[in-house]
Scaffold this motif. Structure first.
Motif, PDB file in Angstrom:
ATOM      1  N   GLN A   5       0.892  -1.188   0.081  1.00 41.82           N
ATOM      2  CA  GLN A   5       0.015   0.034  -0.139  1.00 41.82           C
ATOM      3  C   GLN A   5       0.793   1.141   0.059  1.00 41.82           C
ATOM      4  O   GLN A   5       1.679   1.328   0.744  1.00 41.82           O
ATOM      5  CB  GLN A   5      -0.978   0.128   1.256  1.00 41.82           C
ATOM      6  N   GLN A   6       0.717   2.133  -1.042  1.00 43.48           N
ATOM      7  CA  GLN A   6       1.426   3.558  -0.905  1.00 43.48           C
ATOM      8  C   GLN A   6       0.693   4.525  -0.073  1.00 43.48           C
ATOM      9  O   GLN A   6      -0.468   4.281   0.509  1.00 43.48           O
ATOM     10  CB  GLN A   6       1.227   4.043  -2.440  1.00 43.48           C
ATOM     11  N   HIS A   8      -0.401   7.651  -0.578  1.00 45.56           N
ATOM     12  CA  HIS A   8      -1.520   8.312  -0.857  1.00 45.56           C
ATOM     13  C   HIS A   8      -2.635   7.399  -0.632  1.00 45.56           C
ATOM     14  O   HIS A   8      -3.864   7.814  -0.481  1.00 45.56           O
ATOM     15  CB  HIS A   8      -1.289   8.556  -2.404  1.00 45.56           C
ATOM     16  N   GLU A   9      -2.699   5.835  -0.841  1.00 46.08           N
ATOM     17  CA  GLU A   9      -3.544   5.123  -0.569  1.00 46.08           C
ATOM     18  C   GLU A   9      -4.068   5.244   0.701  1.00 46.08           C
ATOM     19  O   GLU A   9      -5.453   5.147   0.756  1.00 46.08           O
ATOM     20  CB  GLU A   9      -3.222   3.748  -0.984  1.00 46.08           C
ATOM     21  N   GLN A  10      -3.417   5.262   1.643  1.00 44.98           N
ATOM     22  CA  GLN A  10      -3.565   5.220   3.139  1.00 44.98           C
ATOM     23  C   GLN A  10      -4.370   6.534   3.299  1.00 44.98           C
ATOM     24  O   GLN A  10      -5.233   6.946   4.087  1.00 44.98           O
ATOM     25  CB  GLN A  10      -2.291   5.104   3.918  1.00 44.98           C
ATOM     26  N   ASP A  12      -5.932   8.463   1.146  1.00 45.79           N
ATOM     27  CA  ASP A  12      -7.281   8.536   0.456  1.00 45.79           C
ATOM     28  C   ASP A  12      -8.261   7.808   1.305  1.00 45.79           C
ATOM     29  O   ASP A  12      -9.367   8.167   1.322  1.00 45.79           O
ATOM     30  CB  ASP A  12      -6.953   7.780  -0.626  1.00 45.79           C
ATOM     31  N   GLU A  13      -7.839   6.734   1.884  1.00 42.34           N
ATOM     32  CA  GLU A  13      -8.679   5.781   2.730  1.00 42.34           C
ATOM     33  C   GLU A  13      -9.156   6.690   4.055  1.00 42.34           C
ATOM     34  O   GLU A  13     -10.184   6.710   4.426  1.00 42.34           O
ATOM     35  CB  GLU A  13      -8.158   4.686   3.174  1.00 42.34           C
TER      36      GLU A  13
END
Length: 196
Positions: A5-6, A8-10, A12-13
């Motif tokens: 997981q990058q 930005h994904e964290q 975004d979540e």
């Protein structure tokens, strides 16, 4: 964060979770436990801790004495009919301020502040709503026995035509001296301290 997981994904979540939290009513997301809690304004009642719940688990309605008033019925009717609430817990408590003064002292205090109590508006948005021929002390609703008051408030909720029969309604007394809940009328200390 997992290896795959990058960042930005964290982020975004996290942003999406905050947005859903803020929009939960518009999105039709109920409280986590579909629960409404009605209790007293007394600051000694730690509702979430006492019930073992967290912020977001319940809607909490507080008023003086944890009384089932017209506004409690209004709020309970709306949440049970339109927000998926299927459980109501009412919590009254020992050493309640609603037990601290005789009716006449309360009446005299209000009269000193407002004058003729027959002429006051109970609800500024509904001036026509008044107590009619009832006594102002019926509206104030002081308490003589907290266990009896708790059981009575639960019955008021159960008898309301605006609250579905499928809603589970339970009442408890919070003992400020032990910081624990008990059922109304179940004073354990009296039972274990008397010879049978």
């Amino acid at each position: 964060m997992s290896d795959s997981q990058q960042v930005h994904e964290q982020v975004d979540e996290s942003v999406e979770n905050r947005e859903m939290w803020a929009r939960r009513r518009r999105e039709g997301i109920p409280t986590n436990e579909n629960l409404l809690v009605i209790t007293c304004i007394d600051e000694r009642i730690p509702v979430e801790e006492t019930l073992g719940i967290e912020l977001g688990d319940a809607q909490i309605f507080r008023n003086a004495g944890g009384k089932v008033t017209d506004d409690v019925i209004r709020s309970a009717a709306l949440t049970t009919n339109f927000f998926d609430t299927d459980e109501i817990i009412l919590i009254n408590h020992t050493d309640c301020g609603m037990m601290s003064a005789p009716d006449e002292a309360v009446r005299e205090g209000f009269e000193a502040e407002a004058g003729d109590l027959d002429q006051i508006d109970l609800n500024p948005s509904l001036p026509a709503l008044n107590i009619g021929d009832a006594d102002i002390m019926d509206w104030v609703n002081m308490t003589d026995d907290i266990d009896e008051a708790c059981a009575t408030q639960v019955e008021h909720l159960r008898e309301s035509d605006l609250i579905p029969d499928s809603v589970t309604i339970t009442g408890y007394v919070y003992e400020v001296e032990s910081e624990e809940l008990r059922r109304p009328g179940n004073r354990v200390g009296e039972v274990i301290s008397e010879r049978q």
